[in-house]
Design a protein around this motif. Structure first.
Motif, PDB file in Angstrom:
ATOM      1  N   LYS A   9     -14.788  15.010 -12.021  1.00  7.67           N
ATOM      2  CA  LYS A   9     -13.472  14.429 -11.698  1.00  7.67           C
ATOM      3  C   LYS A   9     -12.447  15.005 -12.664  1.00  7.67           C
ATOM      4  N   ASP A  10     -11.475  15.727 -12.115  1.00  9.34           N
ATOM      5  CA  ASP A  10     -10.445  16.357 -12.929  1.00  9.34           C
ATOM      6  C   ASP A  10      -9.239  15.453 -13.146  1.00  9.34           C
ATOM      7  N   GLU A  11      -8.830  14.724 -12.107  1.00  9.61           N
ATOM      8  CA  GLU A  11      -7.606  13.939 -12.219  1.00  9.61           C
ATOM      9  C   GLU A  11      -7.605  12.818 -11.186  1.00  9.61           C
ATOM     10  N   THR A  12      -7.361  11.598 -11.650  1.00 10.38           N
ATOM     11  CA  THR A  12      -7.234  10.454 -10.751  1.00 10.38           C
ATOM     12  C   THR A  12      -5.850  10.466 -10.115  1.00 10.38           C
ATOM     13  N   LEU A  13      -5.808  10.245  -8.798  1.00 10.04           N
ATOM     14  CA  LEU A  13      -4.554  10.191  -8.054  1.00 10.04           C
ATOM     15  C   LEU A  13      -4.241   8.779  -7.572  1.00 10.04           C
ATOM     16  N   ARG A  49     -11.637  23.532 -19.065  1.00  2.00           N
ATOM     17  CA  ARG A  49     -10.617  22.488 -18.916  1.00  2.00           C
ATOM     18  C   ARG A  49     -11.222  21.098 -19.039  1.00  2.00           C
ATOM     19  N   ASP A  50     -10.354  20.149 -19.362  1.00  2.00           N
ATOM     20  CA  ASP A  50     -10.769  18.754 -19.492  1.00  2.00           C
ATOM     21  C   ASP A  50     -11.288  18.200 -18.176  1.00  2.00           C
ATOM     22  N   ALA A  51     -12.058  17.142 -18.291  1.00  2.00           N
ATOM     23  CA  ALA A  51     -12.563  16.411 -17.126  1.00  2.00           C
ATOM     24  C   ALA A  51     -12.471  14.925 -17.448  1.00  2.00           C
ATOM     25  N   GLU A  52     -12.151  14.128 -16.443  1.00  2.00           N
ATOM     26  CA  GLU A  52     -12.111  12.672 -16.619  1.00  2.00           C
ATOM     27  C   GLU A  52     -13.494  12.056 -16.507  1.00  2.00           C
ATOM     28  N   GLY A  53     -14.368  12.675 -15.745  1.00  2.00           N
ATOM     29  CA  GLY A  53     -15.698  12.114 -15.563  1.00  2.00           C
ATOM     30  C   GLY A  53     -16.628  13.093 -14.880  1.00  2.00           C
ATOM     31  N   VAL A  54     -17.930  12.857 -15.065  1.00  2.00           N
ATOM     32  CA  VAL A  54     -18.943  13.730 -14.475  1.00  2.00           C
ATOM     33  C   VAL A  54     -20.088  12.888 -13.939  1.00  2.00           C
TER      34      VAL A  54
END
Length: 96
Positions: A9-13, A49-54
């Protein structure tokens, strides 16, 4: 040979869409044999790059992973995931 689905998960929308996705994705598990190896635990990005979750899901083989991913139930859930966040989803074979 085992196979793994890796969801990054790269970015929550939209948190509401992600909540709907979580409920529907859980229901989409059905009779599919899925072994969650990692599920949004603490993470450290060592490169890239950063990640919000995996999430890392283990399947018996590529065919089992595809059967789950392309199932009508998961595709319905996926529609909410696409509205809720930007993800990268990978399917990788394990080693023998």
């Amino acid at each position: 040979m085992g196979a793994y689905v890796v969801m990054i998960k790269d970015e929550t929308l939209d948190k509401d869409e992600l909540a709907t996705y979580a409920q529907k994705a859980g229901e989409a598990r059905g009779d599919h044999q899925i072994n969650p190896l990692a599920f949004y635990g603490d993470l450290q990005v060592l490169e890239g790059r950063d990640a919000e979750g995996v999430v890392v899901l283990e399947f018996a083989d590529v065919e089992a992973a595809k059967a789950w991913y392309f199932s009508p139930a998961y595709q319905e859930a996926k529609a909410h995931r696409l509205k809720g966040a930007n993800y990268r989803v990978l399917l990788v074979n394990g080693v023998a």
